[in-house]
Design a protein around this motif. Structure first.
Motif, PDB file in Angstrom:
ATOM      1  N   VAL A 209       0.829  -1.243  -0.235  1.00 61.52           N
ATOM      2  CA  VAL A 209      -0.183  -0.520   0.093  1.00 61.52           C
ATOM      3  C   VAL A 209       0.936   1.435  -0.409  1.00 61.52           C
ATOM      4  O   VAL A 209       0.418   2.125  -0.228  1.00 61.52           O
ATOM      5  CB  VAL A 209      -1.269  -0.385   1.053  1.00 61.52           C
ATOM      6  CG1 VAL A 209      -0.244   0.082   2.630  1.00 61.52           C
ATOM      7  CG2 VAL A 209      -2.050   0.929   1.114  1.00 61.52           C
ATOM      8  N   LYS A 210       2.148   1.134   0.839  1.00 60.15           N
ATOM      9  CA  LYS A 210       3.119   2.270   0.710  1.00 60.15           C
ATOM     10  C   LYS A 210       3.480   2.636  -0.644  1.00 60.15           C
ATOM     11  O   LYS A 210       3.716   3.953  -0.823  1.00 60.15           O
ATOM     12  CB  LYS A 210       4.047   2.330   1.758  1.00 60.15           C
ATOM     13  CG  LYS A 210       3.607   1.975   3.029  1.00 60.15           C
ATOM     14  CD  LYS A 210       4.469   2.271   4.129  1.00 60.15           C
ATOM     15  CE  LYS A 210       3.843   2.245   5.915  1.00 60.15           C
ATOM     16  NZ  LYS A 210       5.051   2.262   6.470  1.00 60.15           N
ATOM     17  N   GLN A 211       3.746   1.537  -1.478  1.00 55.29           N
ATOM     18  CA  GLN A 211       3.672   1.861  -2.997  1.00 55.29           C
ATOM     19  C   GLN A 211       2.997   2.363  -4.109  1.00 55.29           C
ATOM     20  O   GLN A 211       3.213   2.970  -4.211  1.00 55.29           O
ATOM     21  CB  GLN A 211       4.266   0.563  -3.605  1.00 55.29           C
ATOM     22  CG  GLN A 211       5.364   0.446  -5.149  1.00 55.29           C
ATOM     23  CD  GLN A 211       6.394   1.493  -5.143  1.00 55.29           C
ATOM     24  OE1 GLN A 211       7.216   1.051  -4.286  1.00 55.29           O
ATOM     25  NE2 GLN A 211       6.085   2.399  -5.789  1.00 55.29           N
ATOM     26  N   ALA A 212       1.675   1.798  -3.407  1.00 55.69           N
ATOM     27  CA  ALA A 212       1.193   2.258  -4.444  1.00 55.69           C
ATOM     28  C   ALA A 212       0.731   3.672  -3.891  1.00 55.69           C
ATOM     29  O   ALA A 212      -0.333   4.871  -4.351  1.00 55.69           O
ATOM     30  CB  ALA A 212      -0.609   2.050  -3.908  1.00 55.69           C
ATOM     31  N   GLN A 213       0.549   4.263  -2.241  1.00 53.55           N
ATOM     32  CA  GLN A 213       0.660   5.567  -2.091  1.00 53.55           C
ATOM     33  C   GLN A 213       1.695   6.602  -2.480  1.00 53.55           C
ATOM     34  O   GLN A 213       1.736   8.002  -2.545  1.00 53.55           O
ATOM     35  CB  GLN A 213       1.055   5.978  -0.838  1.00 53.55           C
ATOM     36  CG  GLN A 213      -0.405   4.781   0.339  1.00 53.55           C
ATOM     37  CD  GLN A 213       0.110   5.297   2.090  1.00 53.55           C
ATOM     38  OE1 GLN A 213       0.909   4.962   2.152  1.00 53.55           O
ATOM     39  NE2 GLN A 213      -0.554   4.885   2.669  1.00 53.55           N
TER      40      GLN A 213
END
Length: 234
Positions: A209-213
């Protein structure tokens, strides 16, 4: 401080407008008065940020309708509506009257009643004994997503939605000039809430999810209504 029982629970009749804004690209200026408001200066909430105010909950007639992030609202799931926190943000909600707490994922916009800062699903409201009284003073704290939620899940950035496949393909072609992974996913109409069919334009498909952010931070300057969402959301 105990909230008087005379302050009865009311659901938000304007909740559908938040989803309409995402479809049309019109930004909504929504907010709740009272309490210490979390200030979000970018699309990613800071872990540990907190605010206090009044919480309420919502169930029918919104159960089965699309939430503002596009997924179907399930009042039995641990989710909530917040005026400004990014979707996929997790917050701890502590009832300041009985000290009971729970964690919820932000999927919707609201509440639209002055003085309230969060609308909980019925399931979340039950966790902190909020259902009977309808409202209570709470403290929200941004927390990391539970590992059980992240395990095996993929995330993407929803740039926008289009009312026709032709418009979606036009934007897909435009985005492919800048981003590697661009997708179109069809979303069928839902009779409840009169939500029409649409085509979602997505960028990226990652396990973190942090990569998506990070991708969201790249997309936001050109598409301010974009947000992170689970890949499995239909």
């Amino acid at each position: 401080m105990r909230i008087p029982r005379s302050m009865s629970f009311r659901t938000n009749k304007n909740r559908g407008f938040a989803y309409l804004a995402l479809l049309t690209g019109v930004a909504l200026a929504t907010g709740c008065g009272g309490g210490r408001q979390i200030k979000i200066s970018n699309p990613v909430a800071r872990i540990g940020a907190s605010e206090e105010g009044v919480a309420s909950w919502y169930g029918e007639p919104y159960h089965g309708r699309r939430a503002a992030n596009g997924e179907v609202y399930d009042m039995r799931a641990m989710t909530a509506a917040h005026p400004s926190l990014p979707f996929e943000t997790w917050v701890s909600v502590r009832n300041l009257e009985n000290r009971k707490s729970t964690e919820v994922r932000i999927t919707d916009r609201g509440p639209f009643v002055k003085g309230r800062i969060i609308d909980l699903s019925r399931a979340a409201a039950e966790e902190i004994d909020l259902v009977r009284l309808g409202i209570a003073k709470v403290k929200l704290t941004v927390v990391d997503p539970p590992r059980s939620y992240l395990r095996g899940r993929q995330f993407t950035v929803q740039v926008t939605t289009a009312r026709t496949q032709q418009n979606a393909q036009f934007l897909e072609k435009k985005l492919k000039g800048k981003y590697k992974d661009v997708y179109i996913r069809y979303r069928p109409a839902i009779a409840k809430g009169n939500t029409p069919e649409s085509w979602r334009i997505l960028v990226g498909k990652v396990n973190d999810v942090k990569q998506a952010q990070k991708t969201l931070l790249e997309v936001r300057p050109d598409y301010p209504n974009s947000f992170v969402v689970g890949w499995d959301v239909e």
